[in-house]
Every structure is written in C-alpha cells, then in structure tokens.
Design a protein around this motif. Structure first.
Motif, PDB file in Angstrom:
ATOM      1  N   PHE A 111      15.332 -57.180  -9.486  1.00 10.62           N
ATOM      2  CA  PHE A 111      16.795 -57.166  -9.934  1.00 10.62           C
ATOM      3  C   PHE A 111      16.479 -56.084 -11.086  1.00 10.62           C
ATOM      4  O   PHE A 111      17.991 -55.265 -11.085  1.00 10.62           O
ATOM      5  CB  PHE A 111      17.012 -58.673 -10.553  1.00 10.62           C
ATOM      6  CG  PHE A 111      18.077 -58.519 -11.757  1.00 10.62           C
ATOM      7  CD1 PHE A 111      19.377 -58.546 -11.052  1.00 10.62           C
ATOM      8  CD2 PHE A 111      17.744 -59.030 -12.901  1.00 10.62           C
ATOM      9  CE1 PHE A 111      20.415 -58.561 -11.917  1.00 10.62           C
ATOM     10  CE2 PHE A 111      18.836 -58.887 -13.767  1.00 10.62           C
ATOM     11  CZ  PHE A 111      20.191 -58.994 -13.339  1.00 10.62           C
ATOM     12  N   VAL A 112      15.700 -56.126 -11.857  1.00  4.12           N
ATOM     13  CA  VAL A 112      15.742 -55.033 -12.977  1.00  4.12           C
ATOM     14  C   VAL A 112      15.668 -53.877 -12.192  1.00  4.12           C
ATOM     15  O   VAL A 112      16.448 -52.629 -12.832  1.00  4.12           O
ATOM     16  CB  VAL A 112      14.742 -55.144 -13.948  1.00  4.12           C
ATOM     17  CG1 VAL A 112      14.716 -54.015 -14.667  1.00  4.12           C
ATOM     18  CG2 VAL A 112      14.898 -56.598 -14.491  1.00  4.12           C
ATOM     19  N   THR A 113      15.070 -53.503 -11.355  1.00  4.99           N
ATOM     20  CA  THR A 113      15.009 -52.049 -10.834  1.00  4.99           C
ATOM     21  C   THR A 113      16.366 -51.667  -9.868  1.00  4.99           C
ATOM     22  O   THR A 113      16.545 -50.638  -9.822  1.00  4.99           O
ATOM     23  CB  THR A 113      13.846 -51.938  -9.952  1.00  4.99           C
ATOM     24  OG1 THR A 113      13.835 -52.811  -8.931  1.00  4.99           O
ATOM     25  CG2 THR A 113      12.438 -52.097 -10.680  1.00  4.99           C
ATOM     26  N   ALA A 114      16.876 -52.693  -9.220  1.00  2.99           N
ATOM     27  CA  ALA A 114      17.998 -52.307  -8.458  1.00  2.99           C
ATOM     28  C   ALA A 114      19.209 -51.861  -9.087  1.00  2.99           C
ATOM     29  O   ALA A 114      19.962 -51.062  -8.616  1.00  2.99           O
ATOM     30  CB  ALA A 114      18.457 -53.769  -7.850  1.00  2.99           C
ATOM     31  N   ILE A 115      19.395 -52.273 -10.642  1.00  5.77           N
ATOM     32  CA  ILE A 115      20.460 -52.055 -11.254  1.00  5.77           C
ATOM     33  C   ILE A 115      20.495 -50.475 -11.625  1.00  5.77           C
ATOM     34  O   ILE A 115      21.595 -49.712 -11.140  1.00  5.77           O
ATOM     35  CB  ILE A 115      20.688 -52.960 -12.490  1.00  5.77           C
ATOM     36  CG1 ILE A 115      20.838 -54.407 -12.199  1.00  5.77           C
ATOM     37  CG2 ILE A 115      21.663 -52.169 -13.205  1.00  5.77           C
ATOM     38  CD1 ILE A 115      20.769 -55.229 -13.383  1.00  5.77           C
ATOM     39  N   PRO A 116      19.520 -49.756 -11.965  1.00  5.82           N
ATOM     40  CA  PRO A 116      19.585 -48.286 -12.257  1.00  5.82           C
ATOM     41  C   PRO A 116      19.625 -47.481 -11.312  1.00  5.82           C
ATOM     42  O   PRO A 116      20.333 -46.510 -11.118  1.00  5.82           O
ATOM     43  CB  PRO A 116      18.312 -48.238 -13.182  1.00  5.82           C
ATOM     44  CG  PRO A 116      17.496 -49.183 -12.969  1.00  5.82           C
ATOM     45  CD  PRO A 116      18.291 -50.219 -12.702  1.00  5.82           C
ATOM     46  N   ILE A 117      18.790 -47.945 -10.002  1.00  5.43           N
ATOM     47  CA  ILE A 117      18.766 -47.118  -8.769  1.00  5.43           C
ATOM     48  C   ILE A 117      20.261 -47.108  -8.249  1.00  5.43           C
ATOM     49  O   ILE A 117      21.062 -46.036  -7.961  1.00  5.43           O
ATOM     50  CB  ILE A 117      18.148 -47.901  -7.665  1.00  5.43           C
ATOM     51  CG1 ILE A 117      16.503 -47.904  -8.189  1.00  5.43           C
ATOM     52  CG2 ILE A 117      18.170 -46.938  -6.307  1.00  5.43           C
ATOM     53  CD1 ILE A 117      15.753 -48.718  -7.306  1.00  5.43           C
ATOM     54  N   VAL A 118      21.040 -48.391  -8.235  1.00  7.26           N
ATOM     55  CA  VAL A 118      22.404 -48.304  -7.684  1.00  7.26           C
ATOM     56  C   VAL A 118      23.364 -47.733  -8.441  1.00  7.26           C
ATOM     57  O   VAL A 118      24.309 -46.806  -8.021  1.00  7.26           O
ATOM     58  CB  VAL A 118      22.708 -49.756  -7.371  1.00  7.26           C
ATOM     59  CG1 VAL A 118      24.347 -49.915  -6.985  1.00  7.26           C
ATOM     60  CG2 VAL A 118      22.030 -50.376  -6.327  1.00  7.26           C
ATOM     61  N   TYR A 119      23.451 -47.894  -9.919  1.00  9.29           N
ATOM     62  CA  TYR A 119      24.597 -47.164 -10.636  1.00  9.29           C
ATOM     63  C   TYR A 119      24.399 -45.883 -11.017  1.00  9.29           C
ATOM     64  O   TYR A 119      25.336 -45.139 -10.712  1.00  9.29           O
ATOM     65  CB  TYR A 119      24.285 -48.044 -11.976  1.00  9.29           C
ATOM     66  CG  TYR A 119      24.823 -47.582 -13.212  1.00  9.29           C
ATOM     67  CD1 TYR A 119      26.607 -47.948 -13.044  1.00  9.29           C
ATOM     68  CD2 TYR A 119      24.942 -46.679 -14.260  1.00  9.29           C
ATOM     69  CE1 TYR A 119      27.562 -47.695 -14.017  1.00  9.29           C
ATOM     70  CE2 TYR A 119      25.661 -46.298 -15.041  1.00  9.29           C
ATOM     71  CZ  TYR A 119      27.104 -46.579 -15.085  1.00  9.29           C
ATOM     72  OH  TYR A 119      28.057 -46.000 -15.836  1.00  9.29           O
ATOM     73  N   LEU A 120      23.081 -45.609 -11.111  1.00 13.21           N
ATOM     74  CA  LEU A 120      22.877 -43.764 -11.300  1.00 13.21           C
ATOM     75  C   LEU A 120      23.078 -43.317 -10.011  1.00 13.21           C
ATOM     76  O   LEU A 120      23.769 -42.196  -9.933  1.00 13.21           O
ATOM     77  CB  LEU A 120      21.741 -43.739 -12.004  1.00 13.21           C
ATOM     78  CG  LEU A 120      21.329 -44.141 -13.278  1.00 13.21           C
ATOM     79  CD1 LEU A 120      19.860 -43.923 -13.897  1.00 13.21           C
ATOM     80  CD2 LEU A 120      22.312 -43.631 -14.355  1.00 13.21           C
ATOM     81  N   GLY A 121      22.567 -43.816  -8.885  1.00 16.68           N
ATOM     82  CA  GLY A 121      22.559 -43.283  -7.635  1.00 16.68           C
ATOM     83  C   GLY A 121      23.986 -42.957  -7.246  1.00 16.68           C
ATOM     84  O   GLY A 121      24.637 -42.117  -6.576  1.00 16.68           O
ATOM     85  N   SER A 122      24.999 -44.120  -7.517  1.00 16.06           N
ATOM     86  CA  SER A 122      26.543 -44.055  -7.396  1.00 16.06           C
ATOM     87  C   SER A 122      27.009 -42.734  -7.883  1.00 16.06           C
ATOM     88  O   SER A 122      27.952 -42.306  -7.393  1.00 16.06           O
ATOM     89  CB  SER A 122      27.140 -45.370  -7.717  1.00 16.06           C
ATOM     90  OG  SER A 122      27.222 -45.712  -8.865  1.00 16.06           O
ATOM     91  N   LYS A 123      26.739 -42.535  -9.261  1.00 16.10           N
ATOM     92  CA  LYS A 123      27.290 -41.527 -10.002  1.00 16.10           C
ATOM     93  C   LYS A 123      26.968 -40.144  -9.542  1.00 16.10           C
ATOM     94  O   LYS A 123      27.766 -39.263  -9.223  1.00 16.10           O
ATOM     95  CB  LYS A 123      26.698 -41.460 -11.359  1.00 16.10           C
ATOM     96  CG  LYS A 123      27.025 -42.871 -12.376  1.00 16.10           C
ATOM     97  CD  LYS A 123      28.582 -42.928 -12.516  1.00 16.10           C
ATOM     98  CE  LYS A 123      28.982 -44.016 -13.252  1.00 16.10           C
ATOM     99  NZ  LYS A 123      30.525 -44.187 -13.497  1.00 16.10           N
ATOM    100  N   ILE A 124      25.676 -40.007  -8.987  1.00 14.93           N
ATOM    101  CA  ILE A 124      25.564 -38.912  -8.088  1.00 14.93           C
ATOM    102  C   ILE A 124      26.076 -38.668  -6.947  1.00 14.93           C
ATOM    103  O   ILE A 124      26.659 -37.610  -6.360  1.00 14.93           O
ATOM    104  CB  ILE A 124      23.855 -38.875  -7.852  1.00 14.93           C
ATOM    105  CG1 ILE A 124      23.099 -38.802  -9.333  1.00 14.93           C
ATOM    106  CG2 ILE A 124      23.491 -37.446  -6.987  1.00 14.93           C
ATOM    107  CD1 ILE A 124      21.689 -38.942  -9.107  1.00 14.93           C
ATOM    108  N   HIS A 125      26.140 -39.925  -5.936  1.00 16.28           N
ATOM    109  CA  HIS A 125      26.641 -39.785  -4.776  1.00 16.28           C
ATOM    110  C   HIS A 125      28.423 -39.367  -4.787  1.00 16.28           C
ATOM    111  O   HIS A 125      28.839 -38.728  -4.122  1.00 16.28           O
ATOM    112  CB  HIS A 125      26.598 -41.130  -4.194  1.00 16.28           C
ATOM    113  CG  HIS A 125      27.173 -41.208  -2.600  1.00 16.28           C
ATOM    114  ND1 HIS A 125      26.777 -40.366  -1.760  1.00 16.28           N
ATOM    115  CD2 HIS A 125      28.185 -42.021  -2.266  1.00 16.28           C
ATOM    116  CE1 HIS A 125      27.510 -40.661  -0.464  1.00 16.28           C
ATOM    117  NE2 HIS A 125      28.396 -41.714  -0.758  1.00 16.28           N
ATOM    118  N   THR A 126      28.913 -39.952  -5.721  1.00 18.60           N
ATOM    119  CA  THR A 126      30.436 -39.652  -6.031  1.00 18.60           C
ATOM    120  C   THR A 126      30.732 -38.345  -6.777  1.00 18.60           C
ATOM    121  O   THR A 126      31.865 -38.098  -7.111  1.00 18.60           O
ATOM    122  CB  THR A 126      30.937 -41.059  -6.567  1.00 18.60           C
ATOM    123  OG1 THR A 126      30.603 -41.459  -7.708  1.00 18.60           O
ATOM    124  CG2 THR A 126      30.959 -42.096  -5.697  1.00 18.60           C
TER     125      THR A 126
END
Length: 332
Positions: A120-135
């Motif tokens: 749970f703790v690792t999923a949050i930064p991966i998804v949040y920061l990855g979305s900023k890069i992807h978009t």
C-alpha cells in the motif's frame, strides 16, 4: 467537449504491449521517479527477504506432508478406494494441525498485515508520480515536496479503505484457489487412473475458471486503487468507476495481470527448486528474487496507472461517438 476531444487525440489507444512499453519508459527516463520509488520500496525489499524465505520453507514442508506415503499397502481395490484414498488427506490434515498451526497462522498474518501494508505504501508514490509523468504534468519537485504531495492525508485515507476492500476480495479468491489445488493434489491423485482422470476433468476446469476470474477482477481492483490514489476517493465509488471504465477492455486487463502472475511464479519456482530459502543461499537466490519482485511491483502499478488512463480515454471516445451519433440523428 473540445477538451475531451483533445484528450482523445493526445492519448492514443494502447494494446497490452504498448502499455508495458510505456511503463518501462517512465522509470528509464526519469531519474527522480526511479530514485524516489526505490527509496519507498526499501522497506518492502527488506521485509520480502524474510517473508519469501519463510514462505518457501513452509511450502516445501507442506509439500512433503502432502506426499506422505500410504501406510497400508496390501489392500484390495475396494478398501483402497474407500480407505487408502481418503486416509492420506485425513493424515495430512492431522499432521498439518500438529506440526504447522503456528507457522501457518504466522504466515497468514505476515501476508495480510505487514506485506500488504508495505504494498500500500509503495503503490501510492508509484501511481501518483507516474501519472504526473505520463500526463506530462511533472513539475520539478524536491524529494521533500514529493513526500508531502504523495502522502496527502485525504489520499492516504481514501486509498487505505479501497485497498482494504481489495485485500479482502483477493485473499478470499486466493484461498479458494489454494483449496482447489490442495483438494485435487491431496485427494484425487490417490485414486486409480480412471477415477483420477474423472476428478481432474471436474476439478481443473473449476480451478482454471477461478484463476481467470481472479486475474480479470485483479485488473479492476487495481484500477480502483489507482482511482483512489489519483482522486482521493475511497470505499465503493472507485470500484464502480473501475468497472465502468474497464468495460470492453477486460481482455487487455486480464493479459496484463497474467503477465505479472507468471512473473512471480517464474521467479519463485527456481528458488523453491534450488532451496534458496536456506540461509547459505540467500545472496545467490532470495535477494535476487526479491529485487526482481520489487521491480515487478513498480512496473505493475505503473502499468495499472497507464491502463487506467487508456480505459478513460476509450470511455471518452465512446462518449463522443454516442454524442455525435445523437446529433446526427437529431439533425437528420
């Protein structure tokens, strides 16, 4: 309307291979993302070294118990069918209850609480920061700003509720898969050839069906977690949104989850075979396996994030087509 049209033009539809390719590009081209996700994955890495060694040891010991030789050898076919075939599962259950109750309970606790809490703790930064890069909305942020924006209280609370629902659903499904596998292996394998074939025809399609259902729903569950991380919503609402967005994209979601399922299996089987759970083989096996597990975890959540945006893009495109069709019908 114009904004939605631009979104469709900007984000072209992707197949499973395209999603994987984009997921690999994000950490490869962004050093800060790679550094931050590596730092947040360190607690998971350390815990997995202990968890995997314990899990593999229990798996090997359980397999030995399931392979107990029959104690009665000179029985006729009638007694073999009604006594020998069922005496082994009874003895297996008795031995598991005697030898492994504490170990199995402890392993279940490790799986449910610390392992999924770290995921749970690792999923949050991966998804949040990855979305900023992807978009392409990735502003220059320091590590401190990344921590502050990523672990927002609203985001943590909503995602934790959704993640808890996913944990319950996935755990019950995995328990059913384990029960089906053990039932066939411990019971039906001791029947004669005809009976074993008969029960295999009954048991394995059910097992495969539950596995397919688990992988297909895993993509929906993971998308619901992604929605919670990006929007801060929790509870049932992200599940409804995930079901709606992934409608028509089920096969791609299943394919992606199947890839990561085989990724974990292909990493774990060689370690089981070579005895990596033994302390002398830690550096040769478990640590390498755990490193690849952590890399797979980063890749999986990045894939789920891109899959979410792709499903959202397809839903917007479908909506625009329906609106254009209605306008054509009204003007005609």
């Amino acid at each position: 309307m114009e904004m939605e049209s631009n979104l469709v033009m900007k984000n072209q539809k992707l197949e499973a291979s395209g999603i994987l390719r984009k997921a690999l590009i994000i950490p490869a081209r962004n050093i800060k993302f790679l550094t931050f996700t590596t730092l947040t994955s360190l607690p998971l890495f350390c815990f997995l070294i202990y968890y995997e060694s314990h899990l593999q040891k229990i798996m090997v010991e359980t397999l030995k118990t399931l392979n107990l030789p029959p104690r009665e050898a000179g029985m006729n076919r009638y007694l073999t069918y009604f006594r020998l075939s069922w005496s082994i599962p009874v003895e297996v259950s008795r031995k598991l209850n005697q030898d492994f109750p504490n170990e199995l309970f402890y392993l279940g606790f490790l799986f449910v609480v610390p392992l999924h809490l770290l995921h749970f703790v690792t999923a949050i930064p991966i998804v949040y920061l990855g979305s900023k890069i992807h978009t392409e909305e990735s502003p220059v942020m320091t590590i401190r700003e990344m921590v502050k924006k990523t672990f927002d209280k609203t985001r943590l609370k909503g995602t934790f509720v959704t993640f808890s629902y996913v944990l319950v659903l996935s755990s019950y499904t995995l328990l059913g898969l384990t029960w089906l596998g053990i039932t066939y292996y411990a019971v039906f394998r001791n029947f004669n050839d005809f009976d074993a074939l008969f029960y295999a025809v009954l048991c394995w399609p059910v097992f495969v069906g539950v596995l397919v259902m688990y992988l297909a729903w895993s993509s929906v569950w993971n998308v619901s977690v992604v929605i919670s991380i990006l929007d801060g919503a929790g509870g049932i609402k992200p599940f409804g949104q995930a079901i709606y967005l992934s409608s028509g994209c089920e096969w791609r979601g299943f394919s992606l989850m199947l890839i990561f399922f085989f990724w974990e299996i292909s990493l774990r089987l060689p370690c089981l075979y070579s005895g990596c759970y033994k302390s002398r083989n830690y550096f040769g096996g478990i640590i390498a396996q755990v490193c690849l597990f952590c890399f797979g975890n980063v890749l999986k959540w990045t894939v789920c994030m891109i899959y979410f945006y792709d499903c959202k893009n397809r839903a917007v495109e479908k909506k625009l087509k329906m609106q254009a069709k209605k306008r054509g019908e009204s003007s005609g």
